[in-house]
Design a protein around this motif. Structure first.
Motif, PDB file in Angstrom:
ATOM      1  N   THR A  51       0.810  -1.226   0.000  1.00 15.95           N
ATOM      2  CA  THR A  51       0.000   0.000   0.000  1.00 15.95           C
ATOM      3  C   THR A  51       0.841   1.273   0.000  1.00 15.95           C
ATOM      4  O   THR A  51       0.305   2.366  -0.151  1.00 15.95           O
ATOM      5  N   SER A  52       2.150   1.118   0.184  1.00 12.68           N
ATOM      6  CA  SER A  52       3.034   2.288   0.207  1.00 12.68           C
ATOM      7  C   SER A  52       4.439   1.844  -0.158  1.00 12.68           C
ATOM      8  O   SER A  52       4.744   0.643  -0.210  1.00 12.68           O
ATOM      9  N   TRP A  53       5.305   2.810  -0.371  1.00 16.09           N
ATOM     10  CA  TRP A  53       6.703   2.489  -0.645  1.00 16.09           C
ATOM     11  C   TRP A  53       7.385   1.905   0.580  1.00 16.09           C
ATOM     12  O   TRP A  53       8.364   1.164   0.465  1.00 16.09           O
ATOM     13  N   PHE A  54       6.871   2.210   1.756  1.00 10.93           N
ATOM     14  CA  PHE A  54       7.432   1.613   2.967  1.00 10.93           C
ATOM     15  C   PHE A  54       7.204   0.103   2.966  1.00 10.93           C
ATOM     16  O   PHE A  54       8.073  -0.667   3.394  1.00 10.93           O
ATOM     17  N   ASP A  55       6.037  -0.318   2.479  1.00  7.87           N
ATOM     18  CA  ASP A  55       5.785  -1.758   2.351  1.00  7.87           C
ATOM     19  C   ASP A  55       6.787  -2.393   1.403  1.00  7.87           C
ATOM     20  O   ASP A  55       7.314  -3.492   1.659  1.00  7.87           O
ATOM     21  N   LEU A  56       7.066  -1.695   0.293  1.00  5.78           N
ATOM     22  CA  LEU A  56       8.033  -2.210  -0.669  1.00  5.78           C
ATOM     23  C   LEU A  56       9.407  -2.385  -0.032  1.00  5.78           C
ATOM     24  O   LEU A  56      10.070  -3.416  -0.199  1.00  5.78           O
ATOM     25  N   VAL A  57       9.835  -1.363   0.705  1.00  6.56           N
ATOM     26  CA  VAL A  57      11.153  -1.413   1.352  1.00  6.56           C
ATOM     27  C   VAL A  57      11.210  -2.567   2.342  1.00  6.56           C
ATOM     28  O   VAL A  57      12.174  -3.357   2.352  1.00  6.56           O
ATOM     29  N   ASN A  58      10.204  -2.665   3.200  1.00  9.29           N
ATOM     30  CA  ASN A  58      10.209  -3.710   4.233  1.00  9.29           C
ATOM     31  C   ASN A  58      10.215  -5.108   3.628  1.00  9.29           C
ATOM     32  O   ASN A  58      10.896  -6.019   4.125  1.00  9.29           O
ATOM     33  N   ILE A  59       9.459  -5.291   2.536  1.00 10.77           N
ATOM     34  CA  ILE A  59       9.419  -6.610   1.902  1.00 10.77           C
ATOM     35  C   ILE A  59      10.762  -6.935   1.264  1.00 10.77           C
ATOM     36  O   ILE A  59      11.292  -8.042   1.403  1.00 10.77           O
ATOM     37  N   MET A  60      11.338  -5.956   0.572  1.00  9.77           N
ATOM     38  CA  MET A  60      12.632  -6.181  -0.081  1.00  9.77           C
ATOM     39  C   MET A  60      13.731  -6.464   0.940  1.00  9.77           C
ATOM     40  O   MET A  60      14.642  -7.260   0.692  1.00  9.77           O
ATOM     41  N   ARG A  61      13.649  -5.814   2.098  1.00 14.07           N
ATOM     42  CA  ARG A  61      14.656  -6.033   3.138  1.00 14.07           C
ATOM     43  C   ARG A  61      14.599  -7.457   3.687  1.00 14.07           C
ATOM     44  O   ARG A  61      15.631  -8.051   4.027  1.00 14.07           O
ATOM     45  N   SER A  62      13.400  -7.969   3.812  1.00 13.82           N
ATOM     46  CA  SER A  62      13.215  -9.261   4.491  1.00 13.82           C
ATOM     47  C   SER A  62      13.151 -10.442   3.532  1.00 13.82           C
ATOM     48  O   SER A  62      13.020 -11.590   3.979  1.00 13.82           O
ATOM     49  N   THR A  63      13.243 -10.185   2.235  1.00 11.83           N
ATOM     50  CA  THR A  63      13.122 -11.254   1.247  1.00 11.83           C
ATOM     51  C   THR A  63      14.498 -11.708   0.785  1.00 11.83           C
ATOM     52  O   THR A  63      15.384 -10.885   0.529  1.00 11.83           O
ATOM     53  N   THR A  64      14.687 -13.007   0.670  1.00 13.76           N
ATOM     54  CA  THR A  64      15.960 -13.541   0.177  1.00 13.76           C
ATOM     55  C   THR A  64      15.974 -13.474  -1.346  1.00 13.76           C
ATOM     56  O   THR A  64      14.918 -13.479  -1.997  1.00 13.76           O
TER      57      THR A  64
END
Length: 695
Positions: A501-514
């Motif tokens: 829903t936001s760019w913050f979601d994008l950042v958090n997902i990219m950080r935690s994804t292998t």
């Protein structure tokens, strides 16, 4: 405007006083040595005002012969010539022309009729000064000079001449020490030696330095304020780790860390470790606020205090807790409790900003090659953007060139800056299409401006990125996003089944994804589609470097360094003077080692600009600046360069050891070389001063 003019005048006075004090050293030493001093000037060029015993003051103005400068020299010579004519008519002196009189004979006549030998003058260009002893440029041996005029500079023993030449430098050291002592007696309000920010991926972050850490020492040197941190780091070598002792904010325990500095464009190619100055949880007053109009300025009134963060009480020095709350952002705004100056309490819901620039690689960060759309964070008062109706919070959907109809939809921050600059350089208008509160408004035509031909054109806005809506503004070529088929203006709906829903979601997902394959659902005007993105290790690393920030108008964390004990003040004064002198020598050493670029040197323009900024911070900072300049002048003046005191001292050393001065030809050639060298350096540093200040 009035404050700026006052600051400039204060800096001119301070700079002039440093020069006066330096020349006073030469003057007093010359008088002690029995050398006649013909002129004592502060400033260069023609005299604006002068004073001489027996003649009083002379100032610029208009007389029967038109405009005249304020020198007393013409009247001085006229009176001597008149007295000589009287003596010749009476037969008191041989019948010979006035032009045949030696300097000694002319000054003997002046003394007899009550005229002072020295003209004290203030010249129109406040960039230097000089003392003119009789015969300083006389290159004959001392014994020969002494026969003609025992009061000439060259007639004195080498030791006395050395004292005269070095006295200016000694006086500058004394002045720096005295000013530092005065500063610590009245109190110096300087930024605390505390870390206010740590850049992602920086040497400081890798070494374990955290926001809120107090830096106790660098390389064994104790630090009392943040200015010393900046200077000390800039003079470190980027090929050697530095030992930095920090005291943790949460435990009050000291730790020793090894930090490897890196040169960056943001630090003007000087070693940096990536730490910023500290601040207080208190809003700046109206005077020290930016000229930008932002929504935060309205929510955080001047002089208000942040008293709580997410319901937890905080003190004004707990800024590191704000940094922690912001960078642990999980989609819920950070709630700040605010108490205004009148005691009125309120709350402000802070949505952090994305930090998408890496100062240690000078690159704009991205998420797998995706960059957000550009947003307007602030608008400068009176700017073209404000005049045409641009508002803080606007999101730029499209930028176009009016005259050519070329358009980009949507732009990223970097693309927007390039289009505005190119349009302004070509004297063209840009047409902005922006969305405001979710609604697209009518296009706005704006003419970018720039003060100088080499400066970046602007419309007067502070840029940020859109965070509320995950719409892609730019896709980098050859990136994972480009290879997956994502396009500008795509809105990301979900990644790996997780809603976005936001760019913050994008950042958090990219950080935690292998790294590996990711299913992404994206939508545009043509509808939704599912694509596969191959996430690389570099993509996850880039995501880990992204930090959240804020644009709250907060005060710096200032600590007052003051003592009523003169002995303590003297000890501090010695330490500061020593630091100022060593700093100049270290800078010169780094210039030779090429770890500090020559382009970072400042000339008169840069010094006056820095001085005006210091004066704007208060009288204590002006005293600090004046002391530092005095110490700098002492070192620079004693460098072994012909035409400055250090070069002249070398000639005297040569005369001391050889028993005779260097040949007139050698000295003349050296003086020309020194003049060309200093003139070239002056032009070089002034050019770079202009680029830094106006470019």
């Amino acid at each position: 405007m009035l404050d700026s003019l006052t600051n400039i005048l204060l800096v001119v006075f301070a700079f002039g006083f440093v020069i006066f004090w330096h020349e006073l050293g030469h003057f007093l030493a010359a008088r002690w040595a029995g050398v006649r001093v013909e002129q004592f000037a502060v400033g260069m060029g023609q005299a604006v005002v002068s004073w001489r015993k027996g003649l009083g003051f002379r100032t610029i103005g208009f007389g029967k012969k038109g405009f005249h400068w304020g020198s007393s020299q013409e009247s001085f010579e006229k009176l001597i010539k008149a007295e000589f004519s009287k003596r010749r008519e009476r037969g008191d002196t041989p019948d010979r022309p006035f032009s045949s009189l030696s300097v000694r004979e002319q000054y003997d006549i002046a003394r007899d009729i009550g005229l002072g030998e020295t003209e004290y003058r203030l010249s129109w260009l406040p960039l230097g000064g000089y003392v003119k002893p009789t015969g300083q440029d006389d290159l004959r041996p001392a014994a020969e000079v002494g026969k003609d005029d025992p009061h000439a500079f060259g007639a004195k023993p080498v030791g006395k001449r050395m004292v005269i030449i070095s006295a200016g430098v000694v006086m500058n050291i004394i002045l720096a020490f005295a000013l530092y002592v005065l500063l610590f007696m009245v109190g110096f309000n300087a930024p605390a030696p505390v870390v206010g920010s740590v850049s992602p991926g920086s040497p400081a972050e890798r070494a374990g330095i955290r926001v809120g850490d107090r830096i106790v020492s660098i390389g064994g040197d104790k630090l009392q304020d943040f200015t010393k941190i900046q200077m000390s780091i800039a003079l470190l070598r980027d090929d050697h780790p530095a030992s930095i002792v920090v005291r943790r904010a949460d435990t009050n325990q000291e730790e020793t860390l090894q930090v490897q500095p890196i040169k960056t464009k943001q630090s003007f190619n000087m070693p940096a470790i990536g730490v910023g100055a500290p601040y207080r949880l208190k809003a700046a007053d109206a005077k020290h606020r930016s000229t930008l109009l932002t929504s935060v300025d309205q929510a955080i009134p001047p002089d208000s205090v942040i008293t709580s963060i997410n319901g937890d009480a905080v003190s004004e020095n707990d800024f590191y807790k704000l940094e922690s709350a912001i960078n642990n952002y999980n989609g819920t705004p950070v709630v700040l409790g605010i108490t205004a100056l009148d005691g009125k309490a309120s709350e402000y819901s802070l949505t952090p900003e994305l930090g998408l620039f890496d100062p240690f690689t000078s690159t704009d960060l991205s998420l797998a090659g995706m960059r957000p759309r550009v947003a307007i964070e602030g608008v400068m008062k009176g700017s073209p953007a404000e005049t045409q109706g641009v508002k803080p919070g606007d999101v730029v959907e499209k930028v176009a060139i009016v005259e050519t109809a070329d358009a980009l939809q949507p732009p990223s921050v970097k693309q927007f800056q390039e289009w505005v600059n190119d349009a302004g350089t070509a004297s063209r208008k840009i047409r902005l299409t922006v969305s405001r509160d979710g609604q697209t408004i009518a296009p706005l035509d704006i003419t970018p401006q720039g003060k100088w031909p080499w400066s970046t054109r602007t419309i007067g806005v502070l840029l940020s990125v859109e965070t509320d809506k995950p719409v892609v503004g730019e896709i980098l070529s050859d990136s994972s996003a480009a290879k997956a088929g994502l396009k500008p203006d795509d809105q990301i709906i979900s990644i790996a089944g997780k809603p976005v829903t936001s760019w913050f979601d994008l950042v958090n997902i990219m950080r935690s994804t292998t790294p590996g394959e990711l299913k992404i659902v994206a939508a545009n005007d043509a509808g939704e589609r599912t694509i596969t993105l191959l996430l690389t290790p570099d993509d996850t690393h880039q995501a880990s470097l992204i930090r959240y920030g804020h644009n709250l108008p907060l005060e710096q964390l200032i600590e007052r360094r003051k003592t009523t004990n003169p002995i303590t003040a003297a000890k501090w004064g010695v330490t500061e003077t020593k630091f100022s002198v060593i700093q100049v020598y270290q800078t010169l050493q780094r210039l030779v080692q090429r770890t500090v670029p020559v382009s970072n040197l400042s000339g008169p323009l840069g010094i006056f600009s820095a001085g005006a900024s210091a004066a704007d911070r208060g009288m204590d900072w002006l005293i600090w600046f004046t002391a530092m300049i005095s110490a700098n002048l002492a070192v620079v003046n004693f460098l072994p360069i012909p035409i400055v005191d250090g070069g002249l001292f070398l000639f005297l050393l040569a005369e001391k050891f050889t028993g005779k001065p260097p040949s007139p030809r050698l000295q003349a050639a050296a003086q020309v070389f020194g003049l060309v060298l200093l003139g070239s350096l002056f032009l070089f540093v002034t050019y770079h001063d202009v680029l830094r200040i106006f470019g």
